[in-house]
Design a protein around this motif. Structure first.
Motif, PDB file in Angstrom:
ATOM      1  N   LEU A 233      -0.206  19.224   3.063  1.00 44.49           N
ATOM      2  CA  LEU A 233       0.285  18.013   2.414  1.00 44.49           C
ATOM      3  C   LEU A 233       0.283  18.162   0.894  1.00 44.49           C
ATOM      4  O   LEU A 233       1.271  17.856   0.209  1.00 44.49           O
ATOM      5  N   ILE A 234      -0.846  18.624   0.354  1.00 42.03           N
ATOM      6  CA  ILE A 234      -0.994  18.747  -1.101  1.00 42.03           C
ATOM      7  C   ILE A 234      -0.045  19.812  -1.643  1.00 42.03           C
ATOM      8  O   ILE A 234       0.568  19.632  -2.706  1.00 42.03           O
ATOM      9  N   LYS A 235       0.091  20.916  -0.929  1.00 40.53           N
ATOM     10  CA  LYS A 235       1.018  21.961  -1.378  1.00 40.53           C
ATOM     11  C   LYS A 235       2.452  21.439  -1.412  1.00 40.53           C
ATOM     12  O   LYS A 235       3.211  21.744  -2.342  1.00 40.53           O
ATOM     13  N   GLU A 236       2.839  20.664  -0.413  1.00 42.92           N
ATOM     14  CA  GLU A 236       4.191  20.121  -0.379  1.00 42.92           C
ATOM     15  C   GLU A 236       4.413  19.119  -1.512  1.00 42.92           C
ATOM     16  O   GLU A 236       5.476  19.098  -2.140  1.00 42.92           O
ATOM     17  N   ALA A 237       3.414  18.273  -1.796  1.00 40.91           N
ATOM     18  CA  ALA A 237       3.543  17.315  -2.896  1.00 40.91           C
ATOM     19  C   ALA A 237       3.689  18.041  -4.228  1.00 40.91           C
ATOM     20  O   ALA A 237       4.482  17.633  -5.087  1.00 40.91           O
ATOM     21  N   ALA A 238       2.952  19.123  -4.415  1.00 36.15           N
ATOM     22  CA  ALA A 238       3.033  19.889  -5.662  1.00 36.15           C
ATOM     23  C   ALA A 238       4.415  20.537  -5.808  1.00 36.15           C
ATOM     24  O   ALA A 238       5.026  20.475  -6.884  1.00 36.15           O
ATOM     25  N   LEU A 239       4.897  21.152  -4.737  1.00 38.53           N
ATOM     26  CA  LEU A 239       6.201  21.809  -4.803  1.00 38.53           C
ATOM     27  C   LEU A 239       7.313  20.829  -5.176  1.00 38.53           C
ATOM     28  O   LEU A 239       8.266  21.185  -5.878  1.00 38.53           O
ATOM     29  N   LYS A 240       7.182  19.604  -4.738  1.00 43.13           N
ATOM     30  CA  LYS A 240       8.192  18.591  -5.053  1.00 43.13           C
ATOM     31  C   LYS A 240       8.286  18.361  -6.562  1.00 43.13           C
ATOM     32  O   LYS A 240       9.320  17.938  -7.071  1.00 43.13           O
ATOM     33  N   HIS A 241       7.187  18.670  -7.270  1.00 45.38           N
ATOM     34  CA  HIS A 241       7.138  18.424  -8.717  1.00 45.38           C
ATOM     35  C   HIS A 241       7.045  19.732  -9.497  1.00 45.38           C
ATOM     36  O   HIS A 241       6.467  19.778 -10.590  1.00 45.38           O
ATOM     37  N   ASP A 242       7.589  20.788  -8.915  1.00 44.90           N
ATOM     38  CA  ASP A 242       7.766  22.066  -9.613  1.00 44.90           C
ATOM     39  C   ASP A 242       6.450  22.684 -10.073  1.00 44.90           C
ATOM     40  O   ASP A 242       6.364  23.292 -11.142  1.00 44.90           O
ATOM     41  N   CYS A 243       5.406  22.522  -9.281  1.00 43.04           N
ATOM     42  CA  CYS A 243       4.143  23.214  -9.554  1.00 43.04           C
ATOM     43  C   CYS A 243       3.559  23.675  -8.232  1.00 43.04           C
ATOM     44  O   CYS A 243       4.084  23.364  -7.166  1.00 43.04           O
ATOM     45  N   PHE A 244       2.489  24.429  -8.295  1.00 42.83           N
ATOM     46  CA  PHE A 244       1.808  24.922  -7.100  1.00 42.83           C
ATOM     47  C   PHE A 244       0.452  24.233  -6.977  1.00 42.83           C
ATOM     48  O   PHE A 244      -0.208  23.969  -7.989  1.00 42.83           O
ATOM     49  N   ALA A 245       0.036  23.969  -5.769  1.00 47.79           N
ATOM     50  CA  ALA A 245      -1.353  23.612  -5.483  1.00 47.79           C
ATOM     51  C   ALA A 245      -2.012  24.849  -4.886  1.00 47.79           C
ATOM     52  O   ALA A 245      -1.457  25.478  -3.985  1.00 47.79           O
ATOM     53  N   THR A 246      -3.190  25.209  -5.397  1.00 43.17           N
ATOM     54  CA  THR A 246      -3.886  26.377  -4.870  1.00 43.17           C
ATOM     55  C   THR A 246      -5.313  26.005  -4.485  1.00 43.17           C
ATOM     56  O   THR A 246      -5.988  25.240  -5.181  1.00 43.17           O
ATOM     57  N   PHE A 247      -5.730  26.574  -3.367  1.00 48.81           N
ATOM     58  CA  PHE A 247      -7.085  26.378  -2.859  1.00 48.81           C
ATOM     59  C   PHE A 247      -7.915  27.656  -2.991  1.00 48.81           C
ATOM     60  O   PHE A 247      -8.957  27.787  -2.346  1.00 48.81           O
ATOM     61  N   MET A 248      -7.429  28.589  -3.816  1.00 48.23           N
ATOM     62  CA  MET A 248      -8.233  29.764  -4.133  1.00 48.23           C
ATOM     63  C   MET A 248      -9.591  29.327  -4.672  1.00 48.23           C
ATOM     64  O   MET A 248      -9.703  28.334  -5.397  1.00 48.23           O
ATOM     65  N   ALA A 249     -10.616  30.090  -4.351  1.00 50.09           N
ATOM     66  CA  ALA A 249     -11.940  29.741  -4.851  1.00 50.09           C
ATOM     67  C   ALA A 249     -12.029  29.864  -6.367  1.00 50.09           C
ATOM     68  O   ALA A 249     -12.704  29.075  -7.028  1.00 50.09           O
ATOM     69  N   LYS A 250     -11.337  30.848  -6.944  1.00 51.75           N
ATOM     70  CA  LYS A 250     -11.408  31.079  -8.396  1.00 51.75           C
ATOM     71  C   LYS A 250     -10.030  31.521  -8.878  1.00 51.75           C
ATOM     72  O   LYS A 250      -9.762  32.711  -9.051  1.00 51.75           O
ATOM     73  N   PRO A 251      -9.116  30.590  -9.126  1.00 50.26           N
ATOM     74  CA  PRO A 251      -7.758  30.989  -9.485  1.00 50.26           C
ATOM     75  C   PRO A 251      -7.550  31.324 -10.950  1.00 50.26           C
ATOM     76  O   PRO A 251      -6.651  32.092 -11.274  1.00 50.26           O
ATOM     77  N   ILE A 252      -8.351  30.742 -11.861  1.00 53.91           N
ATOM     78  CA  ILE A 252      -8.097  30.880 -13.294  1.00 53.91           C
ATOM     79  C   ILE A 252      -9.337  31.431 -13.983  1.00 53.91           C
ATOM     80  O   ILE A 252     -10.448  30.892 -13.825  1.00 53.91           O
ATOM     81  N   GLU A 253      -9.152  32.504 -14.742  1.00 56.46           N
ATOM     82  CA  GLU A 253     -10.262  33.105 -15.479  1.00 56.46           C
ATOM     83  C   GLU A 253     -10.870  32.086 -16.437  1.00 56.46           C
ATOM     84  O   GLU A 253     -10.159  31.365 -17.132  1.00 56.46           O
ATOM     85  N   GLY A 254     -12.196  32.060 -16.473  1.00 54.94           N
ATOM     86  CA  GLY A 254     -12.885  31.198 -17.406  1.00 54.94           C
ATOM     87  C   GLY A 254     -13.009  29.752 -16.985  1.00 54.94           C
ATOM     88  O   GLY A 254     -13.634  28.949 -17.685  1.00 54.94           O
ATOM     89  N   GLU A 255     -12.416  29.380 -15.863  1.00 54.61           N
ATOM     90  CA  GLU A 255     -12.502  28.014 -15.366  1.00 54.61           C
ATOM     91  C   GLU A 255     -13.430  27.957 -14.154  1.00 54.61           C
ATOM     92  O   GLU A 255     -13.674  28.985 -13.501  1.00 54.61           O
ATOM     93  N   PRO A 256     -13.953  26.785 -13.827  1.00 50.49           N
ATOM     94  CA  PRO A 256     -14.782  26.667 -12.625  1.00 50.49           C
ATOM     95  C   PRO A 256     -13.984  27.007 -11.367  1.00 50.49           C
ATOM     96  O   PRO A 256     -12.751  26.977 -11.378  1.00 50.49           O
ATOM     97  N   GLY A 257     -14.687  27.294 -10.296  1.00 51.94           N
ATOM     98  CA  GLY A 257     -14.030  27.526  -9.020  1.00 51.94           C
ATOM     99  C   GLY A 257     -13.886  26.238  -8.232  1.00 51.94           C
ATOM    100  O   GLY A 257     -14.347  25.170  -8.645  1.00 51.94           O
TER     101      GLY A 257
END
Length: 450
Positions: A233-257
């Motif tokens: 559901l969340i991934k589909e809502a994000a795609l509708k607005h030209d972004c991605f939803a990710t459930f990776m544990a640690k997707p961005i360096e320097g940010e919390p997981g």
């Protein structure tokens, strides 16, 4: 059509407003990916089950295969997949009338497939039922909304907010930050309402573009189903607005997981919380549940942190626990006792990553608590202060975690030996796949320097 009578109210309402064109017959594999078939509505009304090869549970996240078929060899026998109509829910992002229905997996002799994740959770719950216990859980889902990333070689970046600037981190609980994602959140709410899911709240977390959705407490299978559906559901809502939803544990360096915290309580046959005595005090079962988590969680970290990326989350002072200490209203500990009235007394497991399979993660967490109560395991001393000052208790990587999992025969007894065998084989295959990939760090620091 009598099968409609068995549907949840939200699905019935959806069908009153939409002509049913298609039914998606789905089942979650080991990573939690929805596998299955899309069936025309006319055919769906006539079928009681459908087939898929049991080898879908031997796939790694890359689509390769673990050699987990057993002594009969890789013959790919079919499973019977039977619908659980109580799970039927709309797919509101589709252009035609579509229902999703979760199916359970059985062998031709009617025996449940032991390595199907939903069956694993049911197997654990059966152990509780034998004692007259009914677990109640409440998951919290953390995830990131990020800019579209079409090149895996590029770093993941936060999404662009409504201000026209990339969303910033370090804004935990900011309402303004939540408003930055307004259109995406509006669609998440709308999709959830159409699907019949009740959101307890949405908050901004500490990471750039990181949100948390809390679900109301309830039956573990039902809540695992909802997390399974919510990810899509969340991934589909994000795609509708030209972004991605990710459930990776640690997707961005320097940010919390991103975690999937799980709150647990257990009811007796009369619906009373066994963690609370008649006088409102804590019971031995409450302390033993905590002790079971402390003693057994290392053995199931491979289930709660299932990928090499998962272990990047366990970083000191980075909003994720690094040990198995327990504390009262202390978010630095891996096991937390939240503030509550006695009737709602519960234990929160803060170790699991959001990249987990919700069925397997909840099953593993409940298995640890069950062993604690059955063995009267006493917890260590309560931790006062900042648990990041304590010693690391988390296995340093997936391979070490799998070694602990393989040795934990008492966990295998609760979650199922067939599942434990298949899971280890598939995850080790996946780890070996990872070892074939050369990272940018290696090219940067080793190419010309060693």
């Amino acid at each position: 059509m009598s099968w409609i009578d068995a549907l949840p109210d939200a699905a019935k309402t959806y069908l009153e407003q939409n002509r049913l064109d298609e039914v998606e017959c789905v089942i979650g594999d080991l990573p939690g990916i929805a596998r299955g078939k899309a069936v025309p509505a006319a055919k769906w009304e006539k079928q009681e089950y459908f087939h898929l090869p049991e080898s879908i549970f031997f796939q790694t996240i890359t689509g390769d295969w673990g050699e987990a078929a057993g002594p009969t060899g890789f013959t790919e026998p079919d499973m019977f997949l039977r619908p659980d109509l109580s799970t039927a829910t709309a797919a509101p992002w589709t252009t035609d009338g579509t229902l999703q229905v979760i199916h359970d997996a059985y062998r031709t002799n009617g025996e449940p497939i032991g390595f199907s994740p939903r069956n694993v959770l049911k197997h654990v719950l059966a152990k509780y039922k034998e004692q007259g216990w009914t677990p109640v859980v409440a998951p919290e889902m953390e995830f990131f909304l990020v800019a579209r990333n079409t090149d895996p070689a590029m770093k993941i970046e936060p999404m662009m907010g409504r201000t026209g600037r990339p969303v910033a981190g370090r804004q935990a609980y900011s309402m303004t930050a939540v408003d930055d994602f307004g259109p995406v959140i509006d669609d998440i709410y709308e999709y959830a309402e159409i699907q019949g899911f009740e959101i307890d709240g949405i908050t901004q977390e500490g990471g750039a573009g990181q949100l948390e959705i809390n679900l109301l407490h309830g039956d573990p299978v039902k809540l695992a189903d909802e997390v399974f559906f919510f990810k899509r559901l969340i991934k589909e809502a994000a795609l509708k607005h030209d972004c991605f939803a990710t459930f990776m544990a640690k997707p961005i360096e320097g940010e919390p997981g991103s975690a999937m915290h799980i709150h647990h309580s257990v009811l007796d046959e009369n619906g009373k919380n066994i963690f609370t005595a008649d006088d409102g005090s804590e019971t031995p079962e409450f302390m033993h549940f905590i002790g079971g988590l402390q003693q057994n969680l290392p053995n199931v970290i491979a289930v709660m942190a299932p990928y090499v990326n998962s272990y990047r989350r366990y970083v000191r002072d980075h909003a994720a626990p690094i040990n198995l200490e327990w504390g009262r209203d202390n978010r630095t500990t891996g096991i937390r006792v939240p503030l509550s009235d006695p009737a709602a007394r519960r234990v929160e497991n803060r170790l699991a990553g959001m990249d987990c399979n919700p069925y397997l993660c909840i099953a593993a967490s409940l298995a640890c608590g069950y062993l604690g109560m059955m063995n009267a395991t006493k917890p260590g001393e309560i931790y006062a202060g900042d648990a990041y000052d304590g010693e690391d208790d988390i296995p340093q990587g997936l391979y070490a975690a799998l070694d602990l999992f393989d040795e934990a025969t008492d966990i295998h007894d609760i979650m199922g030996h067939d599942f434990s065998r298949v899971y280890s084989i598939v995850k080790r295959t996946e780890y070996n796949e990872f070892l074939q990939v050369i990272s940018p760090w290696e090219r940067e620091h080793l190419l010309l320097n060693v």
